[in-house]
Design a protein around this motif. Structure first.
Motif, PDB file in Angstrom:
ATOM      1  N   LEU A 108      60.811  39.762  57.718  1.00  0.00           N
ATOM      2  CA  LEU A 108      60.345  38.744  58.202  1.00  0.00           C
ATOM      3  C   LEU A 108      58.851  39.228  59.231  1.00  0.00           C
ATOM      4  CD1 LEU A 108      63.439  36.826  59.370  1.00  0.00           C
ATOM      5  CD2 LEU A 108      61.857  36.417  57.423  1.00  0.00           C
ATOM      6  N   ASP A 109      58.947  40.437  60.187  1.00  0.00           N
ATOM      7  CA  ASP A 109      57.989  40.506  60.864  1.00  0.00           C
ATOM      8  C   ASP A 109      56.807  40.955  60.017  1.00  0.00           C
ATOM      9  OD1 ASP A 109      59.572  40.366  63.148  1.00  0.00           O
ATOM     10  OD2 ASP A 109      60.122  42.256  63.395  1.00  0.00           O
ATOM     11  N   LEU A 110      56.812  41.618  59.000  1.00  0.00           N
ATOM     12  CA  LEU A 110      55.726  41.971  58.194  1.00  0.00           C
ATOM     13  C   LEU A 110      55.357  41.142  57.411  1.00  0.00           C
ATOM     14  CD1 LEU A 110      57.043  45.460  57.167  1.00  0.00           C
ATOM     15  CD2 LEU A 110      55.403  45.102  58.913  1.00  0.00           C
ATOM     16  N   THR A 111      55.972  39.894  57.208  1.00  0.00           N
ATOM     17  CA  THR A 111      55.358  38.959  56.057  1.00  0.00           C
ATOM     18  C   THR A 111      55.022  37.371  56.898  1.00  0.00           C
ATOM     19  OG1 THR A 111      57.712  38.279  55.765  1.00  0.00           O
ATOM     20  CG2 THR A 111      56.728  39.674  54.277  1.00  0.00           C
ATOM     21  N   PHE A 112      56.037  36.860  57.524  1.00  0.00           N
ATOM     22  CA  PHE A 112      55.927  35.503  58.170  1.00  0.00           C
ATOM     23  C   PHE A 112      55.132  35.815  59.461  1.00  0.00           C
ATOM     24  CE2 PHE A 112      59.290  34.687  55.339  1.00  0.00           C
ATOM     25  CZ  PHE A 112      59.060  33.460  54.681  1.00  0.00           C
ATOM     26  N   VAL A 113      55.189  36.967  60.320  1.00  0.00           N
ATOM     27  CA  VAL A 113      54.390  37.123  61.412  1.00  0.00           C
ATOM     28  C   VAL A 113      53.123  37.299  61.033  1.00  0.00           C
ATOM     29  CG1 VAL A 113      54.186  38.530  63.444  1.00  0.00           C
ATOM     30  CG2 VAL A 113      56.375  37.855  62.648  1.00  0.00           C
ATOM     31  N   ALA A 114      52.765  38.047  60.037  1.00  0.00           N
ATOM     32  CA  ALA A 114      51.584  38.252  59.529  1.00  0.00           C
ATOM     33  C   ALA A 114      51.002  37.139  59.032  1.00  0.00           C
ATOM     34  CB  ALA A 114      51.513  39.387  58.364  1.00  0.00           C
ATOM     35  N   ILE A 115      51.489  36.123  58.382  1.00  0.00           N
ATOM     36  CA  ILE A 115      51.069  34.860  58.182  1.00  0.00           C
ATOM     37  C   ILE A 115      50.620  33.938  59.097  1.00  0.00           C
ATOM     38  CG2 ILE A 115      51.607  32.568  57.005  1.00  0.00           C
ATOM     39  CD1 ILE A 115      53.600  34.469  54.913  1.00  0.00           C
ATOM     40  N   SER A 116      51.510  33.990  60.367  1.00  0.00           N
ATOM     41  CA  SER A 116      51.221  33.136  61.420  1.00  0.00           C
ATOM     42  C   SER A 116      49.640  33.747  61.961  1.00  0.00           C
ATOM     43  CB  SER A 116      52.364  33.283  62.438  1.00  0.00           C
ATOM     44  OG  SER A 116      53.579  32.491  62.127  1.00  0.00           O
ATOM     45  N   ILE A 117      49.838  35.015  62.212  1.00  0.00           N
ATOM     46  CA  ILE A 117      48.572  35.786  62.631  1.00  0.00           C
ATOM     47  C   ILE A 117      47.495  35.366  61.694  1.00  0.00           C
ATOM     48  CG2 ILE A 117      47.558  37.962  63.085  1.00  0.00           C
ATOM     49  CD1 ILE A 117      50.173  38.984  63.901  1.00  0.00           C
ATOM     50  N   ASN A 118      47.541  35.268  60.431  1.00  0.00           N
ATOM     51  CA  ASN A 118      46.392  34.925  59.337  1.00  0.00           C
ATOM     52  C   ASN A 118      45.902  33.405  59.928  1.00  0.00           C
ATOM     53  OD1 ASN A 118      44.407  35.359  57.469  1.00  0.00           O
ATOM     54  ND2 ASN A 118      46.081  34.240  55.887  1.00  0.00           N
ATOM     55  N   TYR A 119      46.895  32.980  60.033  1.00  0.00           N
ATOM     56  CA  TYR A 119      46.844  31.138  60.264  1.00  0.00           C
ATOM     57  C   TYR A 119      46.105  30.999  61.493  1.00  0.00           C
ATOM     58  CZ  TYR A 119      49.073  28.782  56.433  1.00  0.00           C
ATOM     59  OH  TYR A 119      49.573  28.206  55.237  1.00  0.00           O
ATOM     60  N   PHE A 120      46.300  31.893  62.497  1.00  0.00           N
ATOM     61  CA  PHE A 120      45.757  31.659  63.832  1.00  0.00           C
ATOM     62  C   PHE A 120      44.271  32.332  63.925  1.00  0.00           C
ATOM     63  CE2 PHE A 120      44.654  33.944  67.984  1.00  0.00           C
ATOM     64  CZ  PHE A 120      44.819  32.902  68.845  1.00  0.00           C
ATOM     65  N   LEU A 121      44.087  33.095  63.106  1.00  0.00           N
ATOM     66  CA  LEU A 121      42.662  33.856  62.835  1.00  0.00           C
ATOM     67  C   LEU A 121      41.798  32.424  62.208  1.00  0.00           C
ATOM     68  CD1 LEU A 121      43.137  37.352  62.017  1.00  0.00           C
ATOM     69  CD2 LEU A 121      42.503  36.434  64.199  1.00  0.00           C
ATOM     70  N   ASN A 122      42.433  31.835  61.436  1.00  0.00           N
ATOM     71  CA  ASN A 122      41.656  30.949  60.585  1.00  0.00           C
ATOM     72  C   ASN A 122      41.446  29.736  61.575  1.00  0.00           C
ATOM     73  OD1 ASN A 122      41.740  32.112  58.108  1.00  0.00           O
ATOM     74  ND2 ASN A 122      43.797  31.261  57.576  1.00  0.00           N
ATOM     75  N   PHE A 123      42.103  29.592  62.306  1.00  0.00           N
ATOM     76  CA  PHE A 123      41.767  28.526  63.459  1.00  0.00           C
ATOM     77  C   PHE A 123      40.889  28.969  64.318  1.00  0.00           C
ATOM     78  CE2 PHE A 123      46.375  26.814  63.198  1.00  0.00           C
ATOM     79  CZ  PHE A 123      46.129  25.536  63.049  1.00  0.00           C
TER      80      PHE A 123
END
Length: 268
Positions: A240-255
């Protein structure tokens, strides 16, 4: 005149609605049938847990998908609890075939119920996390401040849930598995909080300064079932840390990039 079309599910639900009251009445009238009524209830809750998505989709305004996971969890846990009651009653009954079967395979049935409980909670964890991330909106598609606030709020909730919920779930599972060794564990005050904190320490590899926590860790490491649970805990949390947390960080960078792009357009 058009003929009404009914699916197999509709027939099953109609059969359940008709059979359940009959079984209840027969169980009261003939006491030996009580066990089979209990078993039938367990089957009903099991089926409801499997078909919960179909049932909730029939509402005019279905609840958010993470709630589907909660309803499924409750249905499956009720099925396991009722089945456990059934097997306990059979174990002490004088029904030749069933009582002999329960006595002979009591350990197998117990471990089957335990692993089913583990699987249900882990499935619940993944279903909640996947369900939350379905609601995260791509920053490119955001057109106003309200959508921006909603997207940021959902992103925060999704990230917070991904970081916290696994340790709460495995804290519950640790308390259940250790209660098989010591029955007094479930009677402790704030036992869920204690084991969730223990699970949090295991997840992030934090120092274990408390003697009580060290005693819990020792119990976990000394029994095979708890070792298996600990390995699952670490693997799932890492996933979960390597997938969904990474997805969240990616969305945050897109913001952030969307803000920069809107600022550049305004300046030009």
């Amino acid at each position: 005149m058009d003929k009404l079309q009914y699916s197999l599910r509709d027939f099953i639900y109609a059969l359940m609605a008709l059979v359940l009251p009959c079984c209840f009445i027969w169980g009261i009238a003939i006491l030996s049938l009580n066990l089979f009524v209990v078993l039938f209830l367990a089957v009903i809750f099991l089926y409801l847990g499997i078909e919960i998505n179909y049932l909730l989709s029939k509402f005019k305004s279905p609840p958010p998908s993470p709630l589907y996971a909660f309803y499924r969890l409750m249905s499956f846990l009720m099925a396991i609890y009722i089945f456990t009651v059934f097997m306990s009653a059979v174990y002490t009954s004088e029904i030749i075939f069933l009582s002999d079967f329960a006595i002979k395979f009591s350990n197998v049935i117990s471990y089957f119920a335990i692993f089913c409980t583990f699987g249900i909670f882990i499935w619940f964890l993944f279903e909640v996390v996947f369900g939350l991330y379905k609601y995260i909106k791509d920053p490119v598609k955001i057109t106003n401040k309200r959508e921006l606030f909603e997207a940021a709020f959902i992103l925060f909730i999704s990230l917070f849930t991904t970081l916290i919920l696994p340790d709460i779930i495995f804290g519950i599972l640790y308390s259940l598995s250790l209660s098989l060794i010591d029955n007094k564990i479930l009677e402790m005050e704030n036992s869920i909080f204690e084991f969730s904190y223990t699970s949090f320490l295991i997840h992030y590899g934090l120092p274990l300064n408390s003697e009580t926590i060290q005693a819990y860790i020792k119990l976990i490491n000394e029994h095979t079932l708890n070792r298996v649970l600990q390995v699952l805990h670490i693997i799932i949390c890492e996933f979960l840390d390597l997938t969904f947390v990474a997805i969240s960080i990616n969305y945050f960078l897109n913001f952030i990039n969307s803000f920069k792009n809107s600022g550049n357009k305004g300046a030009s």
